[in-house]
Design an enzyme around this catalytic site. Structure first.
Site, PDB file in Angstrom:
ATOM      1  N   TYR A  72      12.737   5.847  15.482  1.00  0.00           N
ATOM      2  CA  TYR A  72      12.540   6.008  14.043  1.00  0.00           C
ATOM      3  C   TYR A  72      13.599   6.930  13.449  1.00  0.00           C
ATOM      4  O   TYR A  72      14.166   6.645  12.382  1.00  0.00           O
ATOM      5  CB  TYR A  72      11.140   6.575  13.801  1.00  0.00           C
ATOM      6  CG  TYR A  72      10.729   6.641  12.352  1.00  0.00           C
ATOM      7  CD1 TYR A  72      10.386   5.483  11.655  1.00  0.00           C
ATOM      8  CD2 TYR A  72      10.643   7.856  11.689  1.00  0.00           C
ATOM      9  CE1 TYR A  72       9.980   5.540  10.331  1.00  0.00           C
ATOM     10  CE2 TYR A  72      10.239   7.925  10.363  1.00  0.00           C
ATOM     11  CZ  TYR A  72       9.902   6.765   9.687  1.00  0.00           C
ATOM     12  OH  TYR A  72       9.503   6.833   8.373  1.00  0.00           O
ATOM     13  N   ASN A 126       9.549   6.986  27.862  1.00  0.00           N
ATOM     14  CA  ASN A 126       8.424   6.045  27.992  1.00  0.00           C
ATOM     15  C   ASN A 126       8.547   4.831  27.071  1.00  0.00           C
ATOM     16  O   ASN A 126       7.656   3.977  27.060  1.00  0.00           O
ATOM     17  CB  ASN A 126       7.104   6.766  27.672  1.00  0.00           C
ATOM     18  CG  ASN A 126       6.786   7.851  28.684  1.00  0.00           C
ATOM     19  OD1 ASN A 126       7.010   7.670  29.877  1.00  0.00           O
ATOM     20  ND2 ASN A 126       6.268   8.972  28.206  1.00  0.00           N
ATOM     21  N   ASN A 141      12.314  14.163  15.337  1.00  0.00           N
ATOM     22  CA  ASN A 141      10.887  14.367  15.562  1.00  0.00           C
ATOM     23  C   ASN A 141      10.550  13.910  16.968  1.00  0.00           C
ATOM     24  O   ASN A 141      10.988  12.840  17.395  1.00  0.00           O
ATOM     25  CB  ASN A 141      10.065  13.581  14.530  1.00  0.00           C
ATOM     26  CG  ASN A 141       8.692  14.187  14.317  1.00  0.00           C
ATOM     27  OD1 ASN A 141       8.393  15.269  14.813  1.00  0.00           O
ATOM     28  ND2 ASN A 141       7.851  13.484  13.577  1.00  0.00           N
ATOM     29  N   LYS A 177      16.299   6.056  10.499  1.00  0.00           N
ATOM     30  CA  LYS A 177      16.294   6.745   9.215  1.00  0.00           C
ATOM     31  C   LYS A 177      17.564   7.578   8.999  1.00  0.00           C
ATOM     32  O   LYS A 177      18.033   7.725   7.861  1.00  0.00           O
ATOM     33  CB  LYS A 177      15.046   7.628   9.095  1.00  0.00           C
ATOM     34  CG  LYS A 177      13.751   6.819   9.014  1.00  0.00           C
ATOM     35  CD  LYS A 177      13.746   5.842   7.836  1.00  0.00           C
ATOM     36  CE  LYS A 177      12.426   5.132   7.660  1.00  0.00           C
ATOM     37  NZ  LYS A 177      12.401   4.227   6.493  1.00  0.00           N
ATOM     38  N   LYS A 188       7.034   6.653  20.810  1.00  0.00           N
ATOM     39  CA  LYS A 188       6.966   6.980  22.231  1.00  0.00           C
ATOM     40  C   LYS A 188       8.144   7.914  22.517  1.00  0.00           C
ATOM     41  O   LYS A 188       9.183   7.835  21.854  1.00  0.00           O
ATOM     42  CB  LYS A 188       7.128   5.730  23.118  1.00  0.00           C
ATOM     43  CG  LYS A 188       5.962   4.742  23.097  1.00  0.00           C
ATOM     44  CD  LYS A 188       4.800   5.242  23.931  1.00  0.00           C
ATOM     45  CE  LYS A 188       3.690   4.190  23.997  1.00  0.00           C
ATOM     46  NZ  LYS A 188       2.524   4.678  24.777  1.00  0.00           N
ATOM     47  N   ARG A 208       0.843  -1.198   0.000  1.00  0.00           N
ATOM     48  CA  ARG A 208       0.000   0.000   0.000  1.00  0.00           C
ATOM     49  C   ARG A 208       0.877   1.246   0.000  1.00  0.00           C
ATOM     50  O   ARG A 208       2.096   1.175   0.096  1.00  0.00           O
ATOM     51  CB  ARG A 208      -0.923   0.020   1.217  1.00  0.00           C
ATOM     52  CG  ARG A 208      -0.175   0.144   2.547  1.00  0.00           C
ATOM     53  CD  ARG A 208      -1.136   0.294   3.720  1.00  0.00           C
ATOM     54  NE  ARG A 208      -0.423   0.623   4.941  1.00  0.00           N
ATOM     55  CZ  ARG A 208      -1.010   1.002   6.070  1.00  0.00           C
ATOM     56  NH1 ARG A 208      -2.334   1.076   6.127  1.00  0.00           N
ATOM     57  NH2 ARG A 208      -0.303   1.296   7.141  1.00  0.00           N
ATOM     58  N   GLY A 209       0.238   2.403  -0.108  1.00  0.00           N
ATOM     59  CA  GLY A 209       0.906   3.689   0.047  1.00  0.00           C
ATOM     60  C   GLY A 209       2.076   3.892  -0.881  1.00  0.00           C
ATOM     61  O   GLY A 209       2.006   3.641  -2.089  1.00  0.00           O
ATOM     62  N   ILE A 210       3.171   4.356  -0.310  1.00  0.00           N
ATOM     63  CA  ILE A 210       4.364   4.667  -1.098  1.00  0.00           C
ATOM     64  C   ILE A 210       4.899   3.413  -1.776  1.00  0.00           C
ATOM     65  O   ILE A 210       5.304   3.451  -2.945  1.00  0.00           O
ATOM     66  CB  ILE A 210       5.436   5.321  -0.202  1.00  0.00           C
ATOM     67  CG1 ILE A 210       4.975   6.726   0.229  1.00  0.00           C
ATOM     68  CG2 ILE A 210       6.771   5.411  -0.933  1.00  0.00           C
ATOM     69  CD1 ILE A 210       5.885   7.395   1.233  1.00  0.00           C
TER      70      ILE A 210
END
Length: 469
Positions: A375, A321, A369, A379, A317, A240-242
């Protein structure tokens, strides 16, 4: 996903209201349709110092049957173009206002000192108001790190500030790019110029691209509209998607596509494979035996020409956490798995000579972010992998590059709260989100057999997002 604000801003009533309120008015972007020419409109050529690529540019524009014009400060373009049988003319002669053009191309390779930067001023000062909607601006220079004098390196590095600023100033869907071409790599420009001049690069702006001497075999496609004809391409995360868009664009360009995703996504995966006449492969690429399974699958088909590492997961998270297993899952799938698969394919020879490895990074890996430390690590690691592996894989004639998408309209971004989603859409020079096909088009450029001189690049597909700029 539908962008209601973009549609409203371009309706008769909405346009008046948006203008009255002084709100941003995003331009509907022109995207590639199969069979259309590389560029629809005239190309205005400029240069400074003693430009070194004018003959190369003339050959290129002749090959795509483009109409060119010479800026008054580059009169030699007319004779060079004529020598190559290229249709050309002069722009803004005898004090008359010049016609609207679809692209500005400036050969800055001859700039050797900052005092020559006036050539940039005069060209763009004269032409900035003469661009058609969704125009293209391309500046071509020499890699600063390869320049033989500090002063030339200085002025060549200054071109990055120019193109990044132009990308923010020009509006109306225009893009601006800087292409650094190594000496001896001039013949490797075709695939990059075709991508940047065309609607395929609709959501790519303010990027710095390096074209080096060819890595591995060089072969221009017999048909540029089927640049991947006969190539075997593996796309991960393709249900799906990209990922689905990547598979579709690869198939459109003539590739035989193996669409891979986890067994849980088999329904969507088979639908994509059926649509493009490809093969569905359900597999957990994070499993320990996945690299060997992919080697065996590739060899069974005579080898793989291109692998696109699109599969990825998020487990968001704040780090305070976050459980350890959430960190490990994301890093394993998004980064470590790519390393293991690349090593296995390259060392076994399952990826063919002249192979292409294309990875999907993210703006998060560039700017970070909140709530995505795992993540962002994965990346940013993809970027490090591309840059560190490029010279290693070059010895085997294999290129490796990455795209870093910004806000792309997918099911994932549709789930973002409204206010955050709108900020993501508007905080870029295009004032809108990108489409999955925008990422796919950039990946297809990297995958082309004509992109042998393009390796170690990380290109943002983000409409010049303000995040991480």
């Amino acid at each position: 996903m539908n962008d209601g604000y973009l549609n409203f801003a371009n309706s008769p009533m909405g346009a008046k209201l948006i203008t009255a309120l002084g709100l941003p008015k995003p331009m509907p972007l022109q995207r590639y349709e199969p069979g259309q020419p590389v560029i629809q409109g005239s190309v205005l050529i400029g240069g400074g110092g003693e430009p070194e690529l004018l003959n190369t540019l003339a050959q290129f524009f002749k090959s795509i049957q483009a109409q060119t014009l010479a800026h008054e400060r580059l009169p030699q373009w007319v004779s060079i173009a004529n020598q190559h049988g290229l249709t050309t003319g002069r722009w803004a002669t005898q004090g008359q206002k010049g016609e609207k053009v679809k692209a500005l191309v400036f050969d800055a390779t001859g700039l050797s000192d900052s005092t020559q930067s006036d050539a940039l001023y005069w060209f763009f000062h004269d032409t900035a108001r003469s661009l058609l909607p969704c125009a293209r601006v391309i500046v071509i220079g020499r890699p600063p790190e390869e320049c033989t004098t500090p002063r030339k390196a200085t002025v060549q590095r200054s071109l990055e500030g120019l193109t990044r600023s132009l990308g923010k100033e020009l509006k109306k869907g225009a893009t601006a790019q800087l292409v650094y071409v190594s000496e001896g790599a001039e013949s490797q420009l075709d695939s990059t110029l075709r991508f940047l001049c065309s609607p395929r690069s609709a959501y790519v702006s303010a990027q710095v691209i390096r074209v080096r001497q060819a890595i591995g075999p060089v072969s221009a496609p017999a048909d540029w509209n089927q640049a991947l004809a006969g190539k075997k391409v593996l796309v991960t995360g393709a249900s799906r998607g990209i990922g689905a868009a990547i598979a579709e664009v690869m198939a459109r360009e003539g590739a035989q596509v193996i669409a891979l995703d986890v067994p849980q996504a088999i329904s969507g995966l088979e639908e994509v494979a059926k649509k493009i006449g490809g093969t569905a492969l359900a597999m957990d690429i994070g499993a320990a035996d996945a690299p060997q399974k992919l080697v065996d699958a590739a060899k069974a088909q005579g080898g793989c020409d291109v692998i696109v590492h699109n599969a990825g997961i998020t487990r968001d998270k704040t780090i305070a956490n976050m459980k350890e297993h959430l960190w490990q899952q994301v890093v394993n799938v998004n980064l470590s798995t790519q390393e293991r698969i690349n090593d296995a394919l390259v060392e076994s020879g399952a990826i063919t000579a002249g192979g292409r490895i294309v990875c999907v990074s993210s703006i998060s890996g560039i700017a970070g972010n909140m709530g995505q430390t795992n993540y962002a690590v994965s990346k940013a690691g993809v970027i490090g992998m591309v840059q560190s592996c490029a010279p290693v894989f070059a010895a085997k004639g294999i290129t490796i590059n990455a795209v870093a998408p910004g806000f792309i309209e997918t099911q994932m971004t549709a789930a973002i709260p409204f206010a955050i989603r709108e900020a993501g859409r508007r905080m870029n020079s295009m004032n809108q989100g990108g489409q999955p096909v925008d990422v796919a088009e950039a990946i297809c450029w990297f995958a082309s057999p004509a992109s042998a001189g393009v390796t170690g690049n990380v290109i943002r597909v983000c409409g010049q997002s303000l995040i991480g700029a």
